[in-house]
Design an enzyme around this catalytic site. Sequence first.
Site, PDB file in Angstrom:
ATOM      1  N   GLY A  53       0.833  -1.205   0.000  1.00 35.51           N
ATOM      2  CA  GLY A  53       0.000   0.000   0.000  1.00 35.51           C
ATOM      3  C   GLY A  53       0.861   1.246   0.000  1.00 35.51           C
ATOM      4  O   GLY A  53       1.901   1.285   0.673  1.00 35.51           O
ATOM      5  N   ARG A 135      -5.873   2.778  16.444  1.00 36.10           N
ATOM      6  CA  ARG A 135      -4.562   2.631  15.781  1.00 36.10           C
ATOM      7  C   ARG A 135      -3.373   3.015  16.669  1.00 36.10           C
ATOM      8  O   ARG A 135      -2.379   2.286  16.694  1.00 36.10           O
ATOM      9  CB  ARG A 135      -4.533   3.405  14.461  1.00 36.10           C
ATOM     10  CG  ARG A 135      -5.527   2.867  13.442  1.00 36.10           C
ATOM     11  CD  ARG A 135      -5.426   3.560  12.097  1.00 36.10           C
ATOM     12  NE  ARG A 135      -4.184   3.267  11.434  1.00 36.10           N
ATOM     13  CZ  ARG A 135      -3.189   4.116  11.290  1.00 36.10           C
ATOM     14  NH1 ARG A 135      -3.290   5.354  11.725  1.00 36.10           N
ATOM     15  NH2 ARG A 135      -2.096   3.752  10.693  1.00 36.10           N
ATOM     16  N   CYS A 166     -10.808   4.730  30.038  1.00 38.66           N
ATOM     17  CA  CYS A 166     -10.299   3.981  31.205  1.00 38.66           C
ATOM     18  C   CYS A 166      -9.277   2.917  30.829  1.00 38.66           C
ATOM     19  O   CYS A 166      -9.293   1.811  31.399  1.00 38.66           O
ATOM     20  CB  CYS A 166     -11.421   3.298  31.976  1.00 38.66           C
ATOM     21  SG  CYS A 166     -12.787   4.370  32.342  1.00 38.66           S
TER      22      CYS A 166
END
Length: 239
Positions: A53, A135, A166
Amino acid sequence: LCRQHNLPLKGIHFHLGSQFRDPAPLGPAILSSLDLAVELGFEADWRLSPGGGWGVAYHEDELPQPDLEGYIRFIAGTVVSGCRQRGLPLPRLQLEPGRSLVARAGVAVYRLGALKRSAGRTWALLDGGLADNPRPALYGAHYSALLVSRPTAANEEPVCLAGPYCESGDVLALELPLPEVAAGELIAVPVSGAYQLSMAGNYNGACRPAVLWLSDGQARLIQRRETPEDLLRRDRPLE
Ligand SMILES: Cc1ncc(COP(=O)(O)O)c(C=O)c1O
């Protein structure tokens, strides 16, 4: 294997990885594929899909944007000269530019809820993070951000952007230089158009955000914000 199992073999694909900014490593793989195509006796109408990519810059540190035209020219040039040298017919070329097609089209917008100073760091606590963009937690993706109301204001101090979920990994950016920020401000995270909403989840009962389509000065809602009813939609009561 294809011959053994009587399956049609139409072409060759390889995938060398993601976020290429220099197409050179694809060269030897393309040439190996052409050698294989000769060995397999490919004639007209075969396909070659050289994968890897093409990259995008997520952060100012990664500018300039990788040159998409250079990537296409390199692949096309390598395929054409390699085929000529081997007397091989040209394949149908299937490129895989991946995220570079859409990543920069998306901007995630968060509202700053509170600021917290702790252990020498300033934390800006946002109304999103890990649940809408895993990500950074998954593989350390590196983002930048700017203030929606003052995008060109001078940076004052490094700020860490964290979400409300959290989890110690719920951090969108660490020590990112930003102008002075205040609770209530909107913070934009560019390059959020790929692998973001598609990776989003409902962790902590988070509702996915709305998606707006912006063009010609107009904003159109193309995906509404999720509601708690959406979270419960698949639940079935026990007898
Ligand atoms: C075979 C293949 N081609 C292309 C891509 C797109 O690459 P990127 O993640 O760099 O956008 C992927 C993604 O992993 C892939 O698996």
